[in-house]
Write a protein that holds these residues in place. Sequence first.
Motif, mmCIF file in Angstrom:
data_model
loop_
_atom_site.group_PDB
_atom_site.id
_atom_site.type_symbol
_atom_site.label_atom_id
_atom_site.label_comp_id
_atom_site.label_asym_id
_atom_site.label_seq_id
_atom_site.Cartn_x
_atom_site.Cartn_y
_atom_site.Cartn_z
ATOM 1 N N UNK A 145 0.954 -1.281 0.112
ATOM 2 C CA UNK A 145 -0.181 -0.242 0.415
ATOM 3 C C UNK A 145 0.290 1.117 -0.221
ATOM 4 N N UNK A 146 2.116 1.336 0.921
ATOM 5 C CA UNK A 146 2.922 2.229 0.593
ATOM 6 C C UNK A 146 3.608 2.735 -0.549
ATOM 7 N N UNK A 153 2.054 1.522 -3.316
ATOM 8 C CA UNK A 153 1.060 2.161 -4.519
ATOM 9 C C UNK A 153 1.075 3.796 -4.014
ATOM 10 N N UNK A 154 1.304 4.275 -2.853
ATOM 11 C CA UNK A 154 1.301 5.661 -2.746
ATOM 12 C C UNK A 154 1.991 6.756 -3.392
ATOM 13 N N UNK A 155 4.059 5.610 -2.812
ATOM 14 C CA UNK A 155 4.627 6.463 -3.411
ATOM 15 C C UNK A 155 4.463 6.913 -4.327
ATOM 16 N N UNK A 213 2.938 7.459 -7.324
ATOM 17 C CA UNK A 213 1.740 8.546 -8.226
ATOM 18 C C UNK A 213 2.003 9.024 -7.689
ATOM 19 N N UNK A 214 3.606 9.870 -7.580
ATOM 20 C CA UNK A 214 4.895 11.017 -7.138
ATOM 21 C C UNK A 214 5.472 11.061 -8.115
ATOM 22 N N UNK A 215 5.145 11.486 -9.589
ATOM 23 C CA UNK A 215 6.341 11.937 -9.916
ATOM 24 C C UNK A 215 8.115 12.069 -10.077
ATOM 25 N N UNK A 239 10.319 13.669 -10.381
ATOM 26 C CA UNK A 239 10.881 15.009 -10.752
ATOM 27 C C UNK A 239 10.059 16.166 -9.896
ATOM 28 N N UNK A 240 8.598 15.947 -9.716
ATOM 29 C CA UNK A 240 8.060 16.093 -8.566
ATOM 30 C C UNK A 240 8.237 15.832 -7.451
ATOM 31 N N UNK A 245 10.047 19.182 -4.783
ATOM 32 C CA UNK A 245 9.794 18.945 -3.581
ATOM 33 C C UNK A 245 10.802 19.407 -2.809
#
Lengths: 274, 317
Positions: A108-109, A111-113, A115-117, A119-120, A124
């Motif tokens: 699940x973690x 799956x969350x990571x 979604x962050x491209x 470059x983004x 950040x």
Amino acid sequence: MDRARRHPLVIFALLVIGLIAMAAIGADWIMPFDPQEMDFDNLLAGASPTHPFGTDQMGRDTVSRLILGSQVALQVSLGAVTLGLLIGVPLGLIAVTMRGWVDDIIMRVMDAVVVFPSLLVAVALAAVMGNSLGTVIVAIGLANVPWLARIARSQALAVREMDFIAAATAGGAGPFTIMFRHILPNSLAPLIVQATLGMGYAVLTEAALGFIGVGVQPPTPTWGNMLQTAFPMLDRQPLLSVAPGLAIFLLVLAFNLLGDALRDALDPRLRNLR
Amino acid sequence: MRRYILRRLGQLIPTLLLITFMVFALMHALPGDPARALVTGGEALDETQLAVVRKELNLDKPMPVQYALWLGRALSFDLGRSIITQRKVADELSLRALVTLELGVLGWMLSTLIAIPAGVLAGAFRGGRIDAATTVFAVSAVALPGFWVGIMLILLFGVHLHWLPTQGFVALNVDPWENLRHMVLPAIALGTGSAALLMRQTRSALIEVLALDYIRTARAKGLARRAVVLEHAWPNALLPVVTVMGLEIGRMLAGAVVVETLFGIPGMGRMIVQAVFQHDFPIVQGCVLVMASAVLLVNFATDLVYAWLDPRIRYDG
């Protein structure tokens, strides 16, 4: 495309990577000029025998700066992929070994990571930690983690069902010995493919970061920040914008061709699709 | 289908919570006191003023409480205020997000309109000239940085030919024609890489399907090649292509950050880059949250489309 026709492409890819790696390692010996040396008689010069790719607005030699820039390109691609492998692969394998809720949480973690491209993440992190080579490597490396973890996990799940694993279990091997000594070595193929393709993607991301100014900062030349300095001069000296782009293209192309060839070699099923 | 949607929603919510937690945690990774970084003139505040800020932003409470309160605000679109403009982050974002959305949709349409027909032709006439040309295009375009494609487009269409504007933006509702003229080059720069991936995916999906027995049957019945490819093979080859189309959103948003900076388009991507330079942390945080959520939601929608197209997914997976 059949394998025989792909063969020269692999040689081409290895040649490009080898040459760029040699340039990066031997930069101090092969750079024709000091990459920081300004030559005010030769500002924005075009191609010439002394400066094959011209000079920038401060009269610095483009070839020398490209050679030094290859160091950052390779450090970022190797560093980011190594970091991704070091974190992602154990996570994937632990998920398979422990199963149950550990598996659920890890995936699940991921799956969350995912979604962050990359470059983004890098932008950040630059906001939080400032711009440096380290930030770039960590950001791209972290973005690689979920892909590598997923591949490691799905490979390990397939390998775990094989007979030799049952034999190892019967022989009394513990779950972690089985995972790292028996399953991991037999799961490497797709990881190597993904790592190779990831290196190309890392080079692209590093260039983009350099171009928007949140990557490795000048005066260290990178292919990305060279494009940033060159852009305002586009109408006066286009060569300055063309050369770093070609360098990026060649290196990424080489990593991709190598990755594709490895995939074909390691996964016979895909061979028919070419 | 309804059960499938519910189950996928059940997976979506924890993931969304994790994403919000990661974005929240970013704030606490800031060096120094977050209270100083999160308000205008924070560097100059003294201890009593800082205490007020901490109370206002709930930074004086335990971490889990802080997160819950922050999440509550984020869910009602309260993402704090920009340090530079003092305007609400949500207001700034909503304007910019529309610009990025337009750019993304144009880039996506462009890449789909080129890639799918080219990929189908390449797969149907495998080994032919079209196949060779699309393969060369696809292999090269994947290796090109999108923003460099943009620079070369500016060189060609702006500097040399003077056909199209290369900087700035005109709102769609102000002048649709000028809007489109400003968006053409950025959309090509953004869409090229995706077009290449989509083309390869379409081609290999079609080739895989064309090798199946039911296609041989269709051919044996005497159906024309065109009918076999378009009516029998293509609908099945579409499935993996849909997945790639959905997954491209992440790449598109990352691309937009650079392409908007290059072309001076006032979208979310350029906003986050400017915010990094101005140390406008609330804006950075808001942009990251919106972009990551957008990727997640589009991926979710992609899964639903996939399940709708392919009943096997709904029943097994």
